[in-house]
Scaffold this active site. Sequence first.
Site, PDB file in Angstrom:
ATOM      1  N   GLU A 134      44.646  99.543  70.333  1.00  0.00           N
ATOM      2  CA  GLU A 134      43.469  98.461  69.875  1.00  0.00           C
ATOM      3  C   GLU A 134      42.979  98.128  71.403  1.00  0.00           C
ATOM      4  O   GLU A 134      43.798  97.850  72.162  1.00  0.00           O
ATOM      5  CB  GLU A 134      44.021  97.647  69.132  1.00  0.00           C
ATOM      6  N   ASP A 135      41.492  97.680  71.415  1.00  0.00           N
ATOM      7  CA  ASP A 135      41.370  96.836  72.744  1.00  0.00           C
ATOM      8  C   ASP A 135      41.530  95.505  72.923  1.00  0.00           C
ATOM      9  O   ASP A 135      42.098  94.984  73.757  1.00  0.00           O
ATOM     10  CB  ASP A 135      39.706  97.119  72.721  1.00  0.00           C
ATOM     11  N   ASP A 138      42.390  89.089  68.592  1.00  0.00           N
ATOM     12  CA  ASP A 138      41.826  87.908  68.692  1.00  0.00           C
ATOM     13  C   ASP A 138      42.466  87.029  67.453  1.00  0.00           C
ATOM     14  O   ASP A 138      43.632  86.534  67.818  1.00  0.00           O
ATOM     15  CB  ASP A 138      40.143  87.921  68.608  1.00  0.00           C
ATOM     16  N   PHE A 187      34.458  85.064  74.766  1.00  0.00           N
ATOM     17  CA  PHE A 187      34.242  86.533  74.208  1.00  0.00           C
ATOM     18  C   PHE A 187      33.935  87.634  75.422  1.00  0.00           C
ATOM     19  O   PHE A 187      32.974  87.309  76.344  1.00  0.00           O
ATOM     20  CB  PHE A 187      32.808  86.425  73.565  1.00  0.00           C
ATOM     21  N   ARG A 200      29.457  98.602  77.081  1.00  0.00           N
ATOM     22  CA  ARG A 200      30.581  99.597  77.057  1.00  0.00           C
ATOM     23  C   ARG A 200      30.452 100.320  78.361  1.00  0.00           C
ATOM     24  O   ARG A 200      31.641 100.743  78.458  1.00  0.00           O
ATOM     25  CB  ARG A 200      30.454 100.397  75.922  1.00  0.00           C
TER      26      ARG A 200
HETATM   27  P1  5GP Z   1      40.526  89.814  65.269  1.00  0.00           P
HETATM   28  O1  5GP Z   1      40.297  90.401  63.874  1.00  0.00           O
HETATM   29  O2  5GP Z   1      41.765  90.153  65.811  1.00  0.00           O
HETATM   30  O3  5GP Z   1      39.932  88.260  65.349  1.00  0.00           O
HETATM   31  O4  5GP Z   1      39.244  90.648  66.087  1.00  0.00           O
HETATM   32  C1  5GP Z   1      39.776  92.018  66.327  1.00  0.00           C
HETATM   33  C2  5GP Z   1      38.315  92.797  66.682  1.00  0.00           C
HETATM   34  O5  5GP Z   1      37.395  92.010  67.049  1.00  0.00           O
HETATM   35  C3  5GP Z   1      38.813  93.559  67.972  1.00  0.00           C
HETATM   36  O6  5GP Z   1      39.181  94.956  67.700  1.00  0.00           O
HETATM   37  C4  5GP Z   1      37.329  93.639  68.496  1.00  0.00           C
HETATM   38  O7  5GP Z   1      36.693  94.538  67.954  1.00  0.00           O
HETATM   39  C5  5GP Z   1      36.509  92.358  68.223  1.00  0.00           C
HETATM   40  N1  5GP Z   1      36.729  91.285  69.213  1.00  0.00           N
HETATM   41  C6  5GP Z   1      37.375  90.080  69.109  1.00  0.00           C
HETATM   42  N2  5GP Z   1      37.490  89.287  70.144  1.00  0.00           N
HETATM   43  C7  5GP Z   1      36.599  90.054  70.943  1.00  0.00           C
HETATM   44  C8  5GP Z   1      35.858  89.640  72.265  1.00  0.00           C
HETATM   45  O8  5GP Z   1      36.203  88.775  72.939  1.00  0.00           O
HETATM   46  N3  5GP Z   1      35.113  90.664  72.839  1.00  0.00           N
HETATM   47  C9  5GP Z   1      34.878  91.822  72.224  1.00  0.00           C
HETATM   48  N4  5GP Z   1      34.076  92.812  72.687  1.00  0.00           N
HETATM   49  N5  5GP Z   1      35.139  92.127  70.669  1.00  0.00           N
HETATM   50  C10 5GP Z   1      36.212  91.241  70.329  1.00  0.00           C
END
Ligand code: 5GP
Length: 218
Positions: A134-135, A138, A187, A200
């Site tokens: 995963e990238d 959050d 972000f 990207r």
């Molecule tokens: P979560 O469910 O953990 O809040 O968010 C996970 C997904 O939200 C990540 O896989 C990503 O795609 C997106 N995401 C959350 N924070 C960021 C951020 O700071 N930048 C970007 N580009 N995507 C984010």
Amino acid sequence: MEQSQWIDVVEDKFKYQLDHFVIPGHYKDDVESILIPHGLIMDRIAKLAQIITSEYDSERIVVCCVLKGGHQFFSDLVNYMKKALNKQGKTLPMTLDFIRVKSYENDKSTGKVHVSMSEKELQELKGKNLLLVEDIIDTGNTMKKLLETLDKYEPKSVKVASLLLKKTPLSCGYVPDYVGFAVPDLFVVGYCLDYNDIFRDLDHICAISEVGKSKYAA
Ligand code: 5GP
């Protein structure tokens, strides 16, 4: 993995200035600061690959890329894992797979998670060793939901490697098995992390600027 084993990135606008590195001209007003230069990302992935390969035995693993943001990390991680295995003189067969999960619009979580695997594909995960790539984590809600979904299909083991872990008060408490960097509650874009599919093609991980946010809003 011990928490101290990831690199803690703090927000410091003056550490890496935009003109210290090559930023594509089309993004120069759209990012606020460079948080992690590309070279540092690559060096850290080499180390993660070494740790991950040393923790598996020789049973086949399914390395599963969480699209689209995880794509670049996945590809670099797998390459470094192959190199690390060679160095260790070890064999670890890897099957590569992809899953698309979407939860964000603009910079806000939609609260819903869409997983793009057919029922047949999910059933094929039974008894397999999964390594999800995963990238960024959050709030952790996307990964928690994905893990709950996959768990129903009885894989033998599931581990998660995330390049980034955001330091946010909104975290649900989920921490992946392998983390590259802990990043400030901003972000972030670049190295395949997007804002509405933009950025990207930026190599470094950067904080988006207000100009960038409004220019590319959905
Ligand atoms: P979560 O469910 O953990 O809040 O968010 C996970 C997904 O939200 C990540 O896989 C990503 O795609 C997106 N995401 C959350 N924070 C960021 C951020 O700071 N930048 C970007 N580009 N995507 C984010």
